[in-house]
Design an enzyme around this catalytic site. Sequence first.
Site, PDB file in Angstrom:
ATOM      1  CG  ASN A 167      -0.397  -0.100   2.424  1.00  0.00           C
ATOM      2  OD1 ASN A 167       0.661  -0.582   2.723  1.00  0.00           O
ATOM      3  ND2 ASN A 167      -0.865   0.434   3.638  1.00  0.00           N
ATOM      4  CD  GLU A 263       5.903   0.508  10.077  1.00  0.00           C
ATOM      5  OE1 GLU A 263       6.341   1.647  10.559  1.00  0.00           O
ATOM      6  OE2 GLU A 263       5.490   0.429   9.224  1.00  0.00           O
ATOM      7  CB  CYS A 297      -1.676   0.238   8.637  1.00  0.00           C
ATOM      8  SG  CYS A 297      -0.793   1.601   8.824  1.00  0.00           S
ATOM      9  CD  GLU A 391      -5.659  -4.659   8.532  1.00  0.00           C
ATOM     10  OE1 GLU A 391      -5.201  -5.779   8.338  1.00  0.00           O
ATOM     11  OE2 GLU A 391      -5.164  -3.526   8.783  1.00  0.00           O
TER      12      GLU A 391
HETATM   13  P1  NAP Z   1       1.556  -8.740   3.589  1.00  0.00           P
HETATM   14  O1  NAP Z   1       0.855  -9.824   2.579  1.00  0.00           O
HETATM   15  O2  NAP Z   1       1.902  -9.376   4.809  1.00  0.00           O
HETATM   16  O3  NAP Z   1       3.095  -8.579   2.829  1.00  0.00           O
HETATM   17  C1  NAP Z   1       3.813  -7.858   3.245  1.00  0.00           C
HETATM   18  C2  NAP Z   1       5.341  -8.082   2.773  1.00  0.00           C
HETATM   19  O4  NAP Z   1       5.690  -9.279   3.332  1.00  0.00           O
HETATM   20  C3  NAP Z   1       5.624  -8.255   1.145  1.00  0.00           C
HETATM   21  O5  NAP Z   1       6.548  -7.670   0.796  1.00  0.00           O
HETATM   22  C4  NAP Z   1       5.267  -9.700   1.033  1.00  0.00           C
HETATM   23  O6  NAP Z   1       5.879 -10.041  -0.276  1.00  0.00           O
HETATM   24  C5  NAP Z   1       6.218 -10.059   2.159  1.00  0.00           C
HETATM   25  N1  NAP Z   1       6.167 -11.423   2.558  1.00  0.00           N
HETATM   26  C6  NAP Z   1       4.898 -12.405   2.530  1.00  0.00           C
HETATM   27  N2  NAP Z   1       5.457 -13.540   3.072  1.00  0.00           N
HETATM   28  C7  NAP Z   1       6.531 -13.476   3.594  1.00  0.00           C
HETATM   29  C8  NAP Z   1       7.427 -14.384   4.252  1.00  0.00           C
HETATM   30  N3  NAP Z   1       7.099 -15.677   4.723  1.00  0.00           N
HETATM   31  N4  NAP Z   1       8.629 -13.793   5.007  1.00  0.00           N
HETATM   32  C9  NAP Z   1       8.895 -12.618   4.485  1.00  0.00           C
HETATM   33  N5  NAP Z   1       8.265 -11.750   3.736  1.00  0.00           N
HETATM   34  C10 NAP Z   1       7.045 -12.062   3.349  1.00  0.00           C
HETATM   35  O7  NAP Z   1       1.039  -7.368   3.675  1.00  0.00           O
HETATM   36  P2  NAP Z   1       0.445  -6.397   2.345  1.00  0.00           P
HETATM   37  O8  NAP Z   1      -0.791  -7.063   1.959  1.00  0.00           O
HETATM   38  O9  NAP Z   1       1.500  -6.275   1.247  1.00  0.00           O
HETATM   39  O10 NAP Z   1       0.065  -5.066   3.394  1.00  0.00           O
HETATM   40  C11 NAP Z   1      -1.262  -5.041   3.723  1.00  0.00           C
HETATM   41  C12 NAP Z   1      -1.180  -5.219   5.503  1.00  0.00           C
HETATM   42  O11 NAP Z   1       0.086  -4.510   5.784  1.00  0.00           O
HETATM   43  C13 NAP Z   1      -2.356  -4.735   6.360  1.00  0.00           C
HETATM   44  O12 NAP Z   1      -2.677  -5.821   7.260  1.00  0.00           O
HETATM   45  C14 NAP Z   1      -1.894  -3.432   6.880  1.00  0.00           C
HETATM   46  O13 NAP Z   1      -2.574  -2.969   7.882  1.00  0.00           O
HETATM   47  C15 NAP Z   1      -0.566  -3.678   6.932  1.00  0.00           C
HETATM   48  N6  NAP Z   1      -0.020  -2.455   7.236  1.00  0.00           N
HETATM   49  C16 NAP Z   1       0.633  -1.998   8.229  1.00  0.00           C
HETATM   50  C17 NAP Z   1       1.406  -0.878   8.563  1.00  0.00           C
HETATM   51  C18 NAP Z   1       1.775  -0.324   9.946  1.00  0.00           C
HETATM   52  O14 NAP Z   1       2.484   0.748   9.945  1.00  0.00           O
HETATM   53  N7  NAP Z   1       1.408  -0.714  10.872  1.00  0.00           N
HETATM   54  C19 NAP Z   1       1.689  -0.144   7.332  1.00  0.00           C
HETATM   55  C20 NAP Z   1       1.277  -0.517   6.106  1.00  0.00           C
HETATM   56  C21 NAP Z   1       0.414  -1.693   6.111  1.00  0.00           C
HETATM   57  P3  NAP Z   1       5.059 -10.628  -1.277  1.00  0.00           P
HETATM   58  O15 NAP Z   1       4.231  -9.213  -1.661  1.00  0.00           O
HETATM   59  O16 NAP Z   1       5.822 -11.052  -2.440  1.00  0.00           O
HETATM   60  O17 NAP Z   1       3.976 -11.593  -0.925  1.00  0.00           O
HETATM   61  O1  G3H Z   2      -0.657   1.925   5.866  1.00  0.00           O
HETATM   62  C1  G3H Z   2       0.095   2.294   6.582  1.00  0.00           C
HETATM   63  C2  G3H Z   2       0.721   3.699   6.496  1.00  0.00           C
HETATM   64  O2  G3H Z   2       1.662   3.651   7.648  1.00  0.00           O
HETATM   65  C3  G3H Z   2      -0.269   4.814   6.911  1.00  0.00           C
HETATM   66  O3  G3H Z   2       0.195   5.733   6.664  1.00  0.00           O
HETATM   67  O4  G3H Z   2      -1.694   7.267   7.919  1.00  0.00           O
HETATM   68  O5  G3H Z   2       0.000   8.335   6.680  1.00  0.00           O
HETATM   69  O6  G3H Z   2      -1.810   6.960   5.505  1.00  0.00           O
HETATM   70  P1  G3H Z   2      -0.919   7.089   6.796  1.00  0.00           P
END
Ligand code: NAP
Ligand code: G3H
Length: 492
Positions: A167, A263, A297, A391
């Site tokens: 994202n 995160e 997030c 979520e």
């Molecule tokens: P995701 O599916 O968990 O993927 C995140 C990253 O992890 C991608 O680069 C993914 O690669 C990689 N990955 C997947 N499996 C892995 C493994 N076994 N080992 C190491 N890396 C691995 O998350 P997303 O769909 O990209 O993002 C959405 C989620 O992120 C939401 O839950 C959101 O709340 C959270 N988020 C949190 C924050 C925060 O600051 N708290 C900020 C932004 C997003 P691939 O793409 O190749 O699978």
């Molecule tokens: O998706 C998670 C990002 O850290 C959120 O950043 O609050 O600036 O959109 P933002």
Amino acid sequence: MEKNIFMNLKDKNNVYKNLYDGHWVESETGKYIDILSPIDNSFVGKVQAMNKEEVDKAIMNSKEAQLLWQEIPVNRRADILNRAADILYEKAGELAEILTMEIAKDRKSSVAEIERTADYIRFTADAAKSLEGETIPGDSFPGTKRNKISFVTRVPLGVVLAISPFNYPVNLSVSKIAPALMAGNSVVLKPPTQGSISALYLAEVFNIAGLPKGVLNTVTGRGSEIGDYCVTHKEIDFINFTGSTEVGQHISSITTMKPLLLELGGKDAAIVLDDADLDRAVDNIVSGAYSYSGQRCTAVKRILVMESVADELAEKLKDRISKLKVGDPREEGVVVTPLISEKSADFVMSLMEDANKKGAELLVGGKREGNLVYPTLYDNVTLDMKLAWEEPFGPILPIIRIKSIDEAIKIANESDYGLQSSVFTKDIDKAFYIANKLEVGTVQVNNKPERGPDHFPFLGVKSSGMGTQGIRYSIEAMSRPKAIVFNLNNVE
Ligand code: NAP
Ligand code: G3H
């Protein structure tokens, strides 16, 4: 600046390579991943599906490069980062177009992501210059003689593995890369597969800015295939991960004594009290819940509103949400755009089905065309519904009606997540009472949850994460104190 500065990272068929030792190289696997646009399934490019041997090579190369990088004075490191920031500003339009196509982020938000990233880099370069060590005299501890003095400086950790989510593939890569580099680490970047092209452009920006070879290497390939290998590699000294709670917990379960910064997901609540400025609450809730289709997030993911103002709030929200522009992110003013994948849209629809079955009241939305989900608002959501707890990462928002402040706090804290929460009220005493009791990293008073400004501390508790980000906090997280103790002889 030359017009086409990005000619090295891909070939004429849009096959993207990886940055390795200062050069863009193809994988020997001959395997690629097609990156299609979530907007219309059009071809954006191909990225390399690297194998474990190639990942190993990249990590070992970064390890070697770090030894030289840590010797470069901090102001020289800052010069390189500032150049990278200048390039990002200059190329913001071009990079935003790629971002829009690759992850269906609306044009305005895409430009904002690039510019914010440039600002992040500049601020980090400055912040690192003022980080100082300390000296501690031995006689401040009872029983210690006066002949000891400890010189404490901060030193890098080594090779940082940066894993970013789809994202914010540019901004949430830089929030790891820039502080890691300023602290003297080298970085191996594993970008999200959908989002990797945008992240590779970012890597080239650092390369063009003059980052020495090997200090930043990239590895592309599905996380499910190379992820476990990357995170358990013995030469990775720190893992800085942003993504889902599921993957974050998996990483934490398979690594041993590797420092982690996680995160993860959230279920941020907007708590609306009966004295709140409802128009202000509506402005914040709508932009908080629906911008980039709720794929943040920190999106508002549930409303907890006092019954006495619930009807009025619901009416105002319904009115505003039905006016949101939905569709192609390249069109002016569009806020709600296609979700990152069909699978994501399926998940959001499954939450709607469950809510419908259990008697929630659909006020607006509820419609889907392919992976485009229309902005949706449900009222009278009850605690037995998945929508109250999960979520969605999509444009859907539940209203849960509450009878008291303590009920709001109880429901808010019953969530597994603990990223942020908002409280809307004019009563400062009530705001503080609630803020003190919420189990989250940050409470926003009369504002939507949000990460920025990026030098503020940003953290999640419970299933929302581990460790603290934010420019200074991130530099500190990716460095450690090193103490040298001088033991002096008495001079007679
Ligand atoms: P995701 O599916 O968990 O993927 C995140 C990253 O992890 C991608 O680069 C993914 O690669 C990689 N990955 C997947 N499996 C892995 C493994 N076994 N080992 C190491 N890396 C691995 O998350 P997303 O769909 O990209 O993002 C959405 C989620 O992120 C939401 O839950 C959101 O709340 C959270 N988020 C949190 C924050 C925060 O600051 N708290 C900020 C932004 C997003 P691939 O793409 O190749 O699978
Ligand atoms: O998706 C998670 C990002 O850290 C959120 O950043 O609050 O600036 O959109 P933002």
